[in-house]
Design a protein around this motif. Structure first.
Motif, PDB file in Angstrom:
ATOM      1  N   LEU A 295       0.874  -1.176   0.000  1.00  9.35           N
ATOM      2  CA  LEU A 295       0.000   0.000   0.000  1.00  9.35           C
ATOM      3  C   LEU A 295       0.909   1.223   0.000  1.00  9.35           C
ATOM      4  O   LEU A 295       1.532   1.539   1.017  1.00  9.35           O
ATOM      5  CB  LEU A 295      -0.923   0.033   1.214  1.00  9.35           C
ATOM      6  N   PRO A 296       1.055   1.903  -1.162  1.00 12.91           N
ATOM      7  CA  PRO A 296       1.970   3.043  -1.246  1.00 12.91           C
ATOM      8  C   PRO A 296       1.740   4.058  -0.136  1.00 12.91           C
ATOM      9  O   PRO A 296       0.608   4.363   0.231  1.00 12.91           O
ATOM     10  CB  PRO A 296       1.660   3.626  -2.635  1.00 12.91           C
ATOM     11  N   ASN A 297       2.846   4.544   0.396  1.00 14.00           N
ATOM     12  CA  ASN A 297       2.886   5.542   1.467  1.00 14.00           C
ATOM     13  C   ASN A 297       2.433   5.006   2.832  1.00 14.00           C
ATOM     14  O   ASN A 297       2.322   5.777   3.780  1.00 14.00           O
ATOM     15  CB  ASN A 297       2.053   6.781   1.111  1.00 14.00           C
ATOM     16  N   LYS A 298       2.195   3.698   2.914  1.00 14.63           N
ATOM     17  CA  LYS A 298       1.740   3.150   4.203  1.00 14.63           C
ATOM     18  C   LYS A 298       2.501   1.901   4.636  1.00 14.63           C
ATOM     19  O   LYS A 298       3.165   1.901   5.659  1.00 14.63           O
ATOM     20  CB  LYS A 298       0.237   2.874   4.174  1.00 14.63           C
ATOM     21  N   TYR A 299       2.372   0.797   3.881  1.00 14.44           N
ATOM     22  CA  TYR A 299       2.965  -0.437   4.387  1.00 14.44           C
ATOM     23  C   TYR A 299       3.239  -1.467   3.290  1.00 14.44           C
ATOM     24  O   TYR A 299       2.752  -1.367   2.168  1.00 14.44           O
ATOM     25  CB  TYR A 299       2.074  -1.069   5.458  1.00 14.44           C
ATOM     26  N   ALA A 300       4.052  -2.460   3.683  1.00 12.35           N
ATOM     27  CA  ALA A 300       4.223  -3.699   2.915  1.00 12.35           C
ATOM     28  C   ALA A 300       3.767  -4.831   3.816  1.00 12.35           C
ATOM     29  O   ALA A 300       4.114  -4.869   5.001  1.00 12.35           O
ATOM     30  CB  ALA A 300       5.681  -3.891   2.512  1.00 12.35           C
ATOM     31  N   VAL A 301       2.986  -5.748   3.272  1.00  9.33           N
ATOM     32  CA  VAL A 301       2.479  -6.859   4.071  1.00  9.33           C
ATOM     33  C   VAL A 301       2.760  -8.169   3.333  1.00  9.33           C
ATOM     34  O   VAL A 301       2.662  -8.241   2.109  1.00  9.33           O
ATOM     35  CB  VAL A 301       0.962  -6.703   4.366  1.00  9.33           C
ATOM     36  N   VAL A 302       3.135  -9.198   4.085  1.00 10.59           N
ATOM     37  CA  VAL A 302       3.411 -10.520   3.527  1.00 10.59           C
ATOM     38  C   VAL A 302       2.608 -11.555   4.310  1.00 10.59           C
ATOM     39  O   VAL A 302       2.587 -11.527   5.549  1.00 10.59           O
ATOM     40  CB  VAL A 302       4.910 -10.871   3.587  1.00 10.59           C
ATOM     41  N   VAL A 303       1.957 -12.443   3.581  1.00  5.82           N
ATOM     42  CA  VAL A 303       1.228 -13.561   4.183  1.00  5.82           C
ATOM     43  C   VAL A 303       1.819 -14.856   3.639  1.00  5.82           C
ATOM     44  O   VAL A 303       2.122 -14.953   2.445  1.00  5.82           O
ATOM     45  CB  VAL A 303      -0.279 -13.514   3.844  1.00  5.82           C
ATOM     46  N   PHE A 304       1.990 -15.844   4.508  1.00  5.31           N
ATOM     47  CA  PHE A 304       2.500 -17.151   4.091  1.00  5.31           C
ATOM     48  C   PHE A 304       1.541 -18.234   4.550  1.00  5.31           C
ATOM     49  O   PHE A 304       1.242 -18.374   5.737  1.00  5.31           O
ATOM     50  CB  PHE A 304       3.894 -17.386   4.677  1.00  5.31           C
TER      51      PHE A 304
END
Length: 305
Positions: free
Chosen positions: A267-276
């Motif tokens: 999400l630009p300007n907010k976060y990076a998220v990873v799900v496994f």
């Protein structure tokens, strides 16, 4: 940050007992040995905070997620002429499809399907003296973690059954779109796919995509803002093979999946998220991971749209 933490925990707990109808990627023998019940989430935010839940520190085979990092290396040395050898269009076909490749005379639809990533591997192989070492050094630099490495068992396993990938490179070679020795390029490609990381490492490595291409920890410019936006666009359009439209519709973020069960989203300007979560749907994307991210962006009202 506290609100995101509570939302993440709530969603994670809801999906811990989720009826996962997916199947592991058993066509790569080594991936069939992964515990199918693993479930981890990591989210890194602009204020340098990171939330890790469940099996967020469990190493897994990154597979196609690593193609984005390889693309950065090629883009930064080739510039815009890169797109003469690989297109930026959604494929609308499986990640290892050969049909469009023949129709379009050896030019892959985009750099995130197998054929496209093989061309990108060929380009990186041309420009770097020790491409395998240079790639892993790049990933370690992004994560500030020198423990990251290739999983040789996965590499050997994938190479042993890589018949279709060898067919792809042979077809592209016949059209003049591969310049190096095919066996060397394929070994490099399989090594890239065998990269072993965990959710926490991945969300940190990819966080610069949410920060205009700048690593917020070191202030290093990984990509110019223009190139950063372009790769984000490619991830949105092409990051989930022939399910990219579904992901954009349901989740609304640029991202990339891998058949090891990982999904990355930005999400630009907010976060990076990873799900496994290792079990995949019929398109090759994590079944539980897709549902989790749809729930996350719905509850947080997050979307690039």
């Amino acid at each position: 940050m506290e609100n995101i933490h509570s939302v993440l925990n709530g969603i994670y707990n809801k999906f811990a007992d989720f009826e996962d109808k997916g199947q592991k990627a058993t066509y790569i023998p080594e991936l069939a040995n992964v515990d199918e019940n693993l479930f981890g989430v990591s989210l890194t935010t602009l204020n340098h905070g990171q939330i890790n839940i469940g099996d967020a520190h469990q190493q897994f085979s990154v597979q196609s997620i690593s193609k984005v990092l390889l693309l950065i290396m090629a883009y930064n040395v080739e510039g815009e002429k890169l797109w003469k050898r690989v297109d930026v269009e959604p494929s609308g076909a499986a990640f290892n499809s050969m049909i469009l490749l023949e129709l379009e005379k050896g030019i892959p639809r985009n750099p995130l399907i197998n054929a496209g990533a093989i061309v990108i591997a060929d380009i990186v192989f041309t420009h770097f003296k020790n491409p395998e070492d240079d790639f892993i050094k790049f990933v370690r630099r992004l994560t500030k973690d020198d423990s990251i490495d290739y999983d040789i068992k996965v590499f050997e396993s994938e190479k042993s059954v890589g018949y279709r990938n060898y067919a792809l490179i042979n077809m592209m070679k016949s059209f003049g779109n591969i310049t190096n020795t095919m066996d060397e390029v394929m070994d490099f490609y399989f090594k890239i796919c065998s990269l072993s990381m965990n959710c926490a490492q991945l969300s940190k490595a990819f966080f610069f995509f949410a920060n205009d291409g700048i690593d917020p920890f070191s202030k290093e410019v990984i990509l110019t803002p223009g190139r950063n936006r372009r790769i984000n666009a490619i991830m949105l359009l092409c990051g989930f093979y022939d399910e990219a439209g579904e992901f954009a519709y349901r989740v609304g973020l640029p991202g990339k999946s891998g058949v090891g069960g990982g999904i990355l989203a930005i999400l630009p300007n907010k976060y990076a998220v990873v799900v496994f979560s290792p079990k995949l749907n019929e398109k090759g994307n994590s079944y539980r991971g897709m549902a989790f991210l749809e729930c996350l962006t719905t509850e947080l009202s997050d979307s690039v749209f």
